[in-house]
Design a protein around this motif. Structure first.
Motif, PDB file in Angstrom:
ATOM      1  N   ALA A  50      -8.695 -11.324 -20.049  1.00  0.00           N
ATOM      2  CA  ALA A  50      -9.182 -10.165 -19.293  1.00  0.00           C
ATOM      3  C   ALA A  50      -8.132  -9.051 -19.290  1.00  0.00           C
ATOM      4  N   ILE A  51      -6.858  -9.442 -19.187  1.00  0.00           N
ATOM      5  CA  ILE A  51      -5.775  -8.452 -19.244  1.00  0.00           C
ATOM      6  C   ILE A  51      -5.740  -7.791 -20.614  1.00  0.00           C
ATOM      7  N   PHE A  52      -5.902  -8.590 -21.668  1.00  0.00           N
ATOM      8  CA  PHE A  52      -5.897  -8.026 -23.017  1.00  0.00           C
ATOM      9  C   PHE A  52      -7.092  -7.091 -23.228  1.00  0.00           C
ATOM     10  N   ILE A  53      -8.239  -7.456 -22.667  1.00  0.00           N
ATOM     11  CA  ILE A  53      -9.408  -6.570 -22.766  1.00  0.00           C
ATOM     12  C   ILE A  53      -9.104  -5.247 -22.068  1.00  0.00           C
ATOM     13  N   GLY A  54      -8.481  -5.324 -20.889  1.00  0.00           N
ATOM     14  CA  GLY A  54      -8.104  -4.101 -20.187  1.00  0.00           C
ATOM     15  C   GLY A  54      -7.169  -3.236 -21.009  1.00  0.00           C
ATOM     16  N   ASP A  55      -6.204  -3.862 -21.682  1.00  0.00           N
ATOM     17  CA  ASP A  55      -5.277  -3.108 -22.531  1.00  0.00           C
ATOM     18  C   ASP A  55      -6.017  -2.432 -23.680  1.00  0.00           C
ATOM     19  N   TYR A  56      -6.971  -3.152 -24.283  1.00  0.00           N
ATOM     20  CA  TYR A  56      -7.740  -2.583 -25.383  1.00  0.00           C
ATOM     21  C   TYR A  56      -8.564  -1.383 -24.908  1.00  0.00           C
ATOM     22  N   VAL A  57      -9.253  -1.557 -23.793  1.00  0.00           N
ATOM     23  CA  VAL A  57     -10.093  -0.481 -23.275  1.00  0.00           C
ATOM     24  C   VAL A  57      -9.249   0.751 -22.966  1.00  0.00           C
ATOM     25  N   GLU A  58      -8.081   0.523 -22.383  1.00  0.00           N
ATOM     26  CA  GLU A  58      -7.205   1.655 -22.051  1.00  0.00           C
ATOM     27  C   GLU A  58      -6.668   2.324 -23.304  1.00  0.00           C
ATOM     28  N   SER A  59      -6.252   1.526 -24.298  1.00  0.00           N
ATOM     29  CA  SER A  59      -5.697   2.104 -25.521  1.00  0.00           C
ATOM     30  C   SER A  59      -6.743   2.862 -26.322  1.00  0.00           C
ATOM     31  N   LEU A  60      -7.992   2.423 -26.222  1.00  0.00           N
ATOM     32  CA  LEU A  60      -9.079   3.102 -26.928  1.00  0.00           C
ATOM     33  C   LEU A  60      -9.632   4.283 -26.132  1.00  0.00           C
ATOM     34  N   ASP A  61      -9.101   4.471 -24.920  1.00  0.00           N
ATOM     35  CA  ASP A  61      -9.537   5.556 -24.041  1.00  0.00           C
ATOM     36  C   ASP A  61     -11.037   5.474 -23.757  1.00  0.00           C
ATOM     37  N   LEU A  62     -11.500   4.251 -23.513  1.00  0.00           N
ATOM     38  CA  LEU A  62     -12.912   4.059 -23.199  1.00  0.00           C
ATOM     39  C   LEU A  62     -13.164   4.325 -21.721  1.00  0.00           C
ATOM     40  N   PHE A  63     -14.230   5.029 -21.437  1.00  0.00           N
ATOM     41  CA  PHE A  63     -14.684   5.292 -20.072  1.00  0.00           C
ATOM     42  C   PHE A  63     -13.651   6.066 -19.253  1.00  0.00           C
ATOM     43  N   GLY A  64     -12.639   6.627 -19.898  1.00  0.00           N
ATOM     44  CA  GLY A  64     -11.628   7.392 -19.182  1.00  0.00           C
ATOM     45  C   GLY A  64     -10.744   6.560 -18.275  1.00  0.00           C
ATOM     46  N   LEU A  65     -10.673   5.228 -18.498  1.00  0.00           N
ATOM     47  CA  LEU A  65      -9.898   4.352 -17.632  1.00  0.00           C
ATOM     48  C   LEU A  65      -8.422   4.391 -18.010  1.00  0.00           C
ATOM     49  N   THR A  66      -7.578   4.466 -17.009  1.00  0.00           N
ATOM     50  CA  THR A  66      -6.138   4.448 -17.224  1.00  0.00           C
ATOM     51  C   THR A  66      -5.481   3.248 -16.569  1.00  0.00           C
ATOM     52  N   SER A  67      -6.255   2.411 -15.902  1.00  0.00           N
ATOM     53  CA  SER A  67      -5.727   1.222 -15.249  1.00  0.00           C
ATOM     54  C   SER A  67      -6.567   0.018 -15.658  1.00  0.00           C
ATOM     55  N   GLY A  68      -5.930  -1.147 -15.766  1.00  0.00           N
ATOM     56  CA  GLY A  68      -6.651  -2.306 -16.258  1.00  0.00           C
ATOM     57  C   GLY A  68      -7.521  -3.014 -15.241  1.00  0.00           C
ATOM     58  N   TRP A  69      -7.193  -2.962 -13.941  1.00  0.00           N
ATOM     59  CA  TRP A  69      -7.880  -3.841 -13.000  1.00  0.00           C
ATOM     60  C   TRP A  69      -9.380  -3.587 -12.896  1.00  0.00           C
TER      61      TRP A  69
END
Length: 481
Positions: free
Chosen positions: A123-142
């Motif tokens: 789940a942490i790795f998914i959060g890192d991927y989403v953040e690095s891809l700038d998906l949904f404008g998310l800047t935090s993993g939680w």
């Protein structure tokens, strides 16, 4: 209803088990093969490459080959045990029959450590991927961690058939992307670049092939495991499988075959396209291998970056399934609190899904340390491998006449090889992350205290794994008379 101990069948046996029943016949060979690959596929996208910093290309290559041998031997041994004891307990059930209640509990606890910690890490790795891809404008993993647990737990609660079909689709996308990656990376393969890590002249046996010497091979064991970690969870689906005695061995053999091919292709393509130095510390090594020499992205690297997210989702989703089934079986038999094995009207172990999910989310949000949690999971996995392969050897020796619809090729020689390599893998975890190993041992100590002082006196004789063991004990007693 009075629920007795292991020495007798509980009063209200049928009522007890009717509230703790999974949906049988939901999975066939294709879904189970997909499940076996799904457990592992995220390991092809990231994690294994850190082993290059421990052993270099040659060290990690040898370590991966040995771990591939260990998993192959273990899968064939577990296939035999799964055909003999097709219950949701999986490895716990095998060890319970061979090694008694203590062996069953220690094995089940080790498996539970693996399958509860690994989803939190992913789940942490998914959060890192989403953040690095700038998906949904998310800047935090939680928020991503929370979304993963809420959305995917909801699918599991919907039903096992729906869950396994979803897992198969996502896994197919991830595997297809690995094939595309290999096709894009192999044209840039250069054999001379494989030995670009500087040689540590102080290491025993060091050379350009083994820059960190012979010890580097051993230190790379845990990373070689990442290509296969989790495939042993297929037997946990036994009670939801059509004709498990035939289906489980076939699906497990197909799954390990696919994983061996994917491991070899991914490892060679990623290491040879840019060289081990370029990918050894990368969070997404396949993307790094496809990028321009100056770090610029390409259309193919961007595609693989998104596909990596599918691989992580597939592994997260399937590992949640495995953890819930192991928890369900241990709870149903009384090793853990019995209420955790209650199932819903759709035959899903809802508390066995929700409570580990809440724990996993809490750990992910509180620590954000996916690598440490994966190392703890690897330690638990290696312990379980030792106990499960030992169980195969013990049952072959002690119960040679036990009906075996499927027999392991090579018999105890095969499981003996797996046991020896598993013991080496346990020791190797202390070389890589001693703190993670001691964390796992601490969790183990708490669990052992709970079992020793409380739950071992409250086991449920009606649970399938306990009934198998009781029947074996009665047959042995008759044979002595």
């Amino acid at each position: 209803m009075t629920e007795g101990t292991e020495s007798g069948i509980p009063a209200g046996r049928d009522a007890y088990l009717s509230r703790r029943t999974l949906r049988g016949g939901s999975a066939g060979p294709l879904l189970l093969t997909g499940l076996g690959v799904a457990y592992v596929v995220s390991g092809d996208y990231a994690g294994w490459n850190f082993g290059l910093a421990e052993g270099g290309f040659g060290g990690l290559a040898i370590a991966s080959a040995l771990m591939g041998l260990m998993y192959t031997c273990m899968v064939f041994a577990l296939a035999e045990l799964a055909a003999v004891l097709p219950t949701a307990g999986g490895g716990y059930g095998f060890a319970r029959r061979a090694l008694g209640p203590w062996g069953g509990f220690l094995t089940g606890t080790a498996i539970l450590i693996e399958f509860v910690l690994a989803p939190a890490a992913i789940a942490i790795f998914i959060g890192d991927y989403v953040e690095s891809l700038d998906l949904f404008g998310l800047t935090s993993g939680w928020p991503v961690y929370l979304g993963c647990f809420v959305l995917f737990l909801a699918i599991h609660l919907w039903g096992v058939g729906e869950a396994l079909r979803f897992s198969l689709v996502v896994t197919a996308i991830a595997v297809a992307a690995l094939v595309v990656f290999a096709c894009g990376a192999f044209p840039d393969f250069e054999a001379d670049s494989l030995n670009d890590i500087p040689v540590d002249s102080t290491a025993f046996g060091a050379n350009s092939w083994l820059p960190f010497g012979l010890l580097g091979i051993w230190a790379a064991f845990p990373f070689g495991m990442w290509f296969f970690l989790g495939v042993e969870g297929v037997p946990l689906a036994a009670e939801e499988t059509r004709d498990p005695a035939r289906t489980l061995p076939r699906a497990m053999a197909w799954a390990i075959g696919v994983l061996l091919v994917l491991a070899a292709v991914t490892f060679l393509a990623a290491s040879g396209a840019r060289g081990p130095v370029a990918v050894q510390d990368a969070g997404n090594p396949l993307v790094t291998a496809l990028e321009e020499p100056d770090g610029g992205s390409t259309a193919l690297s961007r595609f693989v970056n998104y596909a990596g997210l599918a691989g992580l989702v597939a592994s997260f989703f399937s590992l949640v399934y495995a953890g819930s089934r192991q928890l369900f079986a241990l709870s149903r038999a009384g090793y853990l609190p019995r209420f955790l094995s209650l199932t819903s009207r759709r035959k899903a172990p809802y508390l066995g899904l929700l409570i580990p999910g809440a724990l996993g989310f809490g750990l992910a949000a509180a620590t954000g340390d996916g690598a440490r949690m994966l190392n703890v999971a690897v330690f638990g996995a290696a312990i379980s491998y030792c106990l499960m392969t030992l169980s195969h050897i013990v049952l072959r020796r002690r119960e040679p006449e036990l009906p075996r619809p499927y027999r392991t090729p090579g018999g105890v020689v095969t499981s003996g090889v797996a046991l020896a390599l598993a013991l080496a893998a346990v020791a190797a975890t202390f070389l890589v992350d001693r703190e993670a190993a001691f964390i796992a041992l601490g969790v183990y100590a708490v669990a052992v205290a709970y079992f020793a002082f409380y739950s071992r006196h409250r086991l449920v004789a009606a649970a399938p794994e306990e009934e198998f063991a009781a029947l074996a004990a009665a047959e042995a007693e008759l044979a002595r008379e």
